[in-house]
Motif scaffolding. Structure first.
Motif, PDB file in Angstrom:
ATOM      1  N   MET A   1       0.833  -1.203   0.000  1.00 18.04           N
ATOM      2  CA  MET A   1       0.000   0.000   0.000  1.00 18.04           C
ATOM      3  C   MET A   1       0.873   1.261   0.000  1.00 18.04           C
ATOM      4  N   SER A   2       0.405   2.246  -0.713  1.00 18.97           N
ATOM      5  CA  SER A   2       1.119   3.515  -0.759  1.00 18.97           C
ATOM      6  C   SER A   2       0.181   4.586  -0.191  1.00 18.97           C
ATOM      7  N   ASP A   3       0.677   5.397   0.728  1.00 16.71           N
ATOM      8  CA  ASP A   3      -0.162   6.310   1.509  1.00 16.71           C
ATOM      9  C   ASP A   3      -0.948   7.291   0.652  1.00 16.71           C
ATOM     10  N   ASN A   4      -0.304   7.840  -0.391  1.00 14.78           N
ATOM     11  CA  ASN A   4      -1.001   8.877  -1.158  1.00 14.78           C
ATOM     12  C   ASN A   4      -1.437   8.390  -2.533  1.00 14.78           C
ATOM     13  N   CYS A   5      -1.807   7.113  -2.604  1.00 14.61           N
ATOM     14  CA  CYS A   5      -2.246   6.531  -3.886  1.00 14.61           C
ATOM     15  C   CYS A   5      -3.766   6.357  -3.856  1.00 14.61           C
ATOM     16  N   ILE A   6      -4.446   6.970  -4.825  1.00 17.29           N
ATOM     17  CA  ILE A   6      -5.918   6.894  -4.883  1.00 17.29           C
ATOM     18  C   ILE A   6      -6.386   5.447  -4.939  1.00 17.29           C
ATOM     19  N   PHE A   7      -5.737   4.631  -5.761  1.00 14.38           N
ATOM     20  CA  PHE A   7      -6.215   3.257  -5.926  1.00 14.38           C
ATOM     21  C   PHE A   7      -5.942   2.423  -4.679  1.00 14.38           C
ATOM     22  N   CYS A   8      -4.855   2.683  -3.960  1.00 15.67           N
ATOM     23  CA  CYS A   8      -4.647   1.998  -2.675  1.00 15.67           C
ATOM     24  C   CYS A   8      -5.743   2.384  -1.685  1.00 15.67           C
ATOM     25  N   ARG A   9      -6.189   3.635  -1.724  1.00 13.71           N
ATOM     26  CA  ARG A   9      -7.285   4.077  -0.836  1.00 13.71           C
ATOM     27  C   ARG A   9      -8.590   3.374  -1.223  1.00 13.71           C
ATOM     28  N   LYS A  46      -1.835  -5.128  -4.777  1.00 14.76           N
ATOM     29  CA  LYS A  46      -0.486  -4.715  -4.391  1.00 14.76           C
ATOM     30  C   LYS A  46      -0.138  -3.436  -5.157  1.00 14.76           C
ATOM     31  N   HIS A  47       0.489  -2.478  -4.475  1.00 16.87           N
ATOM     32  CA  HIS A  47       0.869  -1.229  -5.144  1.00 16.87           C
ATOM     33  C   HIS A  47       2.072  -1.465  -6.058  1.00 16.87           C
ATOM     34  N   ILE A  48       1.782  -1.575  -7.355  1.00 17.31           N
ATOM     35  CA  ILE A  48       2.813  -1.667  -8.393  1.00 17.31           C
ATOM     36  C   ILE A  48       2.630  -0.409  -9.229  1.00 17.31           C
ATOM     37  N   PRO A  98      -0.563   6.542 -10.573  1.00 23.04           N
ATOM     38  CA  PRO A  98       0.639   5.703 -10.575  1.00 23.04           C
ATOM     39  C   PRO A  98       0.472   4.405  -9.780  1.00 23.04           C
ATOM     40  N   HIS A  99      -0.511   3.618 -10.205  1.00 20.51           N
ATOM     41  CA  HIS A  99      -0.778   2.285  -9.644  1.00 20.51           C
ATOM     42  C   HIS A  99      -1.266   1.468 -10.837  1.00 20.51           C
ATOM     43  N   LEU A 100      -0.535   0.429 -11.195  1.00 19.83           N
ATOM     44  CA  LEU A 100      -0.837  -0.354 -12.393  1.00 19.83           C
ATOM     45  C   LEU A 100      -2.334  -0.666 -12.504  1.00 19.83           C
TER      46      LEU A 100
HETATM   47 ZN    ZN Z   1      -1.447   2.195  -5.007  1.00 20.12          ZN
END
Ligand code: ZN
Ligand code: 5GP
Length: 115
Positions: A1-9, A46-48, A98-100
């Protein structure tokens, strides 16, 4: 997970989405700005960052995403007629998140050909 990634949220559920398909490794949801009658995003949990960040350790997510695309196509009833899949990679490829992710587009006949 990436803190400032929309798709991770979206994957963790803090940003809502309209889910189309989900399994242990993949989430698929409606694009917020659809470019076709069917426009679903298929995203590894997974954050790629992009296709450029795929490597031997995470490449299984690519295969799983492809299987998920088939599930999405069936759920959206575009599997027999056909559909288009797009992956934007990096700045010059037009990637904005920036999330595949795979764009699954359908419900229309695509007449314009890029390639
Ligand atoms: Zn992400
Ligand atoms: P890209 O330009 O990186 O290839 O694609 C990103 C896509 O994500 C765009 O089609 C955009 O409409 C979609 N998108 C951006 N933010 C959100 C969001 O918060 N929710 C959903 N469902 N889609 C989003």
């Amino acid at each position: 997970m990436s803190d400032n990634c929309i798709f991770c949220r979206i994957i963790e559920g803090t940003i809502p989405s309209k889910k189309v398909y989900e399994d242990d490794d993949i989430l698929s949801f409606e694009d917020i700005h659809p470019a076709a009658p069917v426009h679903v995003l298929v995203v590894p949990k997974k954050h790629i960052e992009s296709l450029e960040a795929v490597n031997p350790d995470n490449v299984d997510y690519v295969a799983k995403a492809h299987l998920a695309i088939q599930k999405v196509a069936k759920a959206k009833q575009i599997n027999t007629g056909g559909y288009r899949v797009i992956v934007n990679c990096g700045k010059d490829g037009g990637q904005t998140v920036p999330h595949l992710h795979y764009h699954v587009l359908g419900g229309t006949v695509f007449t314009e050909k890029i390639i």
